[in-house]
Write an enzyme that holds these catalytic residues in place. Structure first.
Site, PDB file in Angstrom:
ATOM      1  N   ASP A  50     -51.177 -25.064 -21.000  1.00 22.09           N
ATOM      2  CA  ASP A  50     -49.615 -25.216 -20.879  1.00 22.09           C
ATOM      3  C   ASP A  50     -49.087 -26.840 -21.243  1.00 22.09           C
ATOM      4  O   ASP A  50     -50.114 -27.200 -20.296  1.00 22.09           O
ATOM      5  CB  ASP A  50     -49.032 -24.255 -19.315  1.00 22.09           C
ATOM      6  CG  ASP A  50     -47.398 -24.674 -19.833  1.00 22.09           C
ATOM      7  OD1 ASP A  50     -46.637 -23.210 -20.305  1.00 22.09           O
ATOM      8  OD2 ASP A  50     -46.959 -25.052 -19.494  1.00 22.09           O
ATOM      9  N   TYR A  55     -44.828 -33.521 -20.077  1.00 19.55           N
ATOM     10  CA  TYR A  55     -45.404 -34.023 -19.718  1.00 19.55           C
ATOM     11  C   TYR A  55     -46.352 -35.478 -19.985  1.00 19.55           C
ATOM     12  O   TYR A  55     -47.017 -35.764 -19.336  1.00 19.55           O
ATOM     13  CB  TYR A  55     -46.922 -33.126 -19.257  1.00 19.55           C
ATOM     14  CG  TYR A  55     -45.623 -31.978 -19.133  1.00 19.55           C
ATOM     15  CD1 TYR A  55     -44.452 -31.713 -18.282  1.00 19.55           C
ATOM     16  CD2 TYR A  55     -46.464 -30.437 -18.869  1.00 19.55           C
ATOM     17  CE1 TYR A  55     -44.023 -30.265 -17.752  1.00 19.55           C
ATOM     18  CE2 TYR A  55     -46.406 -29.322 -18.630  1.00 19.55           C
ATOM     19  CZ  TYR A  55     -44.839 -29.311 -18.241  1.00 19.55           C
ATOM     20  OH  TYR A  55     -44.443 -28.072 -17.955  1.00 19.55           O
ATOM     21  N   LYS A  85     -43.314 -27.195 -25.104  1.00 21.22           N
ATOM     22  CA  LYS A  85     -42.199 -27.053 -25.231  1.00 21.22           C
ATOM     23  C   LYS A  85     -41.194 -28.390 -25.568  1.00 21.22           C
ATOM     24  O   LYS A  85     -41.198 -29.808 -25.331  1.00 21.22           O
ATOM     25  CB  LYS A  85     -42.067 -26.858 -22.861  1.00 21.22           C
ATOM     26  CG  LYS A  85     -42.827 -26.091 -22.635  1.00 21.22           C
ATOM     27  CD  LYS A  85     -42.561 -25.711 -21.379  1.00 21.22           C
ATOM     28  CE  LYS A  85     -43.907 -25.364 -20.796  1.00 21.22           C
ATOM     29  NZ  LYS A  85     -44.048 -26.434 -19.946  1.00 21.22           N
ATOM     30  N   HIS A 118     -37.251 -26.260 -22.796  1.00 20.63           N
ATOM     31  CA  HIS A 118     -37.884 -26.913 -21.548  1.00 20.63           C
ATOM     32  C   HIS A 118     -36.517 -26.409 -20.519  1.00 20.63           C
ATOM     33  O   HIS A 118     -37.066 -25.702 -19.154  1.00 20.63           O
ATOM     34  CB  HIS A 118     -37.908 -28.370 -21.153  1.00 20.63           C
ATOM     35  CG  HIS A 118     -38.887 -28.417 -20.540  1.00 20.63           C
ATOM     36  ND1 HIS A 118     -40.329 -29.232 -20.711  1.00 20.63           N
ATOM     37  CD2 HIS A 118     -39.165 -27.691 -19.284  1.00 20.63           C
ATOM     38  CE1 HIS A 118     -40.907 -29.588 -19.589  1.00 20.63           C
ATOM     39  NE2 HIS A 118     -40.436 -29.089 -18.924  1.00 20.63           N
TER      40      HIS A 118
END
Ligand code: A2P
Length: 316
Positions: A50, A55, A85, A118
């Site tokens: 994930d 990120y 995302k 997201h």
């Protein structure tokens, strides 16, 4: 190597392993650290990873996947399930396909398995730091954005689409316009934030829930030790010869949802996979159902306490 069950998602051919390895570290990890952790995760048996544009871990994950294929740790790309995302700064109808392509470029992949919105909010600017000014936080153009997500499927950029941090009312909106319904809603869920209402709603609509922060994101800026330091969970763990983390993860799994859990530590990431050959007793489930509920992750903590943001937080 641990055997990890998979779950079938509505409208998605490939089944999704029920535990995915999270790749967002706090403090942020450098590329080599994340890459090494993912490779270790693959050796431990993780096949679902994930990530998210925001990120900053897509590149490291992509390099780890390429390395794992080179080393023969996995036979083919199709043995892996990769979720990423769409960041809020690109959540405008005409930017979604290019945002998905940018994530694929980071990952050096031809497709992802799951592409999620997201947060149910749009930022009109690319932001380098948070919190952000109120005037750049806008409601999503739900129809236009979802059509952009569907276009990603039609172009073969992703196998499945879904959302993250979406309350029931936004899911209703998407379901009323979708040609391809959302397969997944990834939300915070753990023994201290059990999400009963959202789970019931998603079950009825055939939307699968993935739980993030299943361990309360201990040792991060947005989490705490309310789960790993809890006496009720620790007592259950002791009586079963398990760890508190395993009890929390097992509880999440027994609710019929999947898990995105982050550990970059070789022993802990393995320990977190050892949850499939035992179960919690009725009595333990009952004790866990009575734990006080406190939400850990809020959008306001990231973007600032703006009215639209607070409204979303209140409904999640
Ligand atoms: P680490 O990467 O050092 O193992 P969540 O999955 O709720 O987001 O929580 C992630 C946090 O919990 C990370 O700080 C991670 O640290 C820690 N963690 C993950 N697995 C375990 C475990 N089995 N025992 C204790 N801490 C864990």
């Amino acid at each position: 190597m641990a055997e990890i069950p998979s779950v079938n998602l509505a409208g998605v051919e490939k089944a999704m392993p029920v535990i995915g390895m999270g790749t967002m570290a706090f403090p942020p990890a450098d590329l080599e650290t994340t890459k090494a952790a993912v490779l270790e995760g693959i050796k431990a048996g993780y096949r679902h990873f994930d990530t998210a544009f925001s990120y900053g871990s897509e590149k490291a994950l992509g390099e780890a996947v390429a390395e794992a294929l080179r080393l023969g740790l996995v036979e083919s790309r199709s043995d892996l399930f990769i979720t990423t995302k769409l960041w809020a700064s690109f959540a405008a109808p005409d930017q979604i396909v290019s945002a998905c392509k940018a994530s694929l470029e980071n990952l050096k992949l031809e497709y992802v398995d799951m592409y999620l919105i997201h947060w149910p909010v749009r930022l009109t600017e690319i932001v380098k730091k948070t919190p952000v000014p109120e005037e750049i936080v806008k409601a999503l153009d739900m129809k236009g954005v979802w059509e952009g997500m569907e276009e990603c499927v039609n172009l073969g950029l992703t196998k499945g689409i879904g959302v993250s941090n979406f309350p029931c009312k936004f899911l209703e909106e998407i379901l009323s316009i979708a040609k391809i319904p959302p397969a997944v809603n990834q939300v915070e869920m753990n023994p201290f934030w059990q999400q009963k209402k959202l789970r019931d709603f998603c079950k009825e609509k055939d939307i699968h829930i993935t739980a993030y922060s299943p361990l309360g994101a201990n040792n991060t800026k947005w989490g705490d030790n309310r789960i790993l330091g809890n006496d009720v969970l620790a007592d259950i763990a002791k009586s079963m010869g398990k760890t508190t983390a395993q009890v929390a993860l097992r509880w999440v799994y027994e609710q019929g949802v999947s898990i995105a859990s982050k550990s970059f530590n070789k022993e802990r990431m393995r320990q977190n996979l050892e949850i499939f050959d035992w179960c919690l007793s009725e009595e333990d489930l009952d004790k866990i159902s009575q734990l006080p509920q406190t939400k850990g992750v809020t959008l306001a903590a990231v973007l600032g306490p703006h009215p639209l943001v607070l409204e979303i937080d209140a409904s999640l």
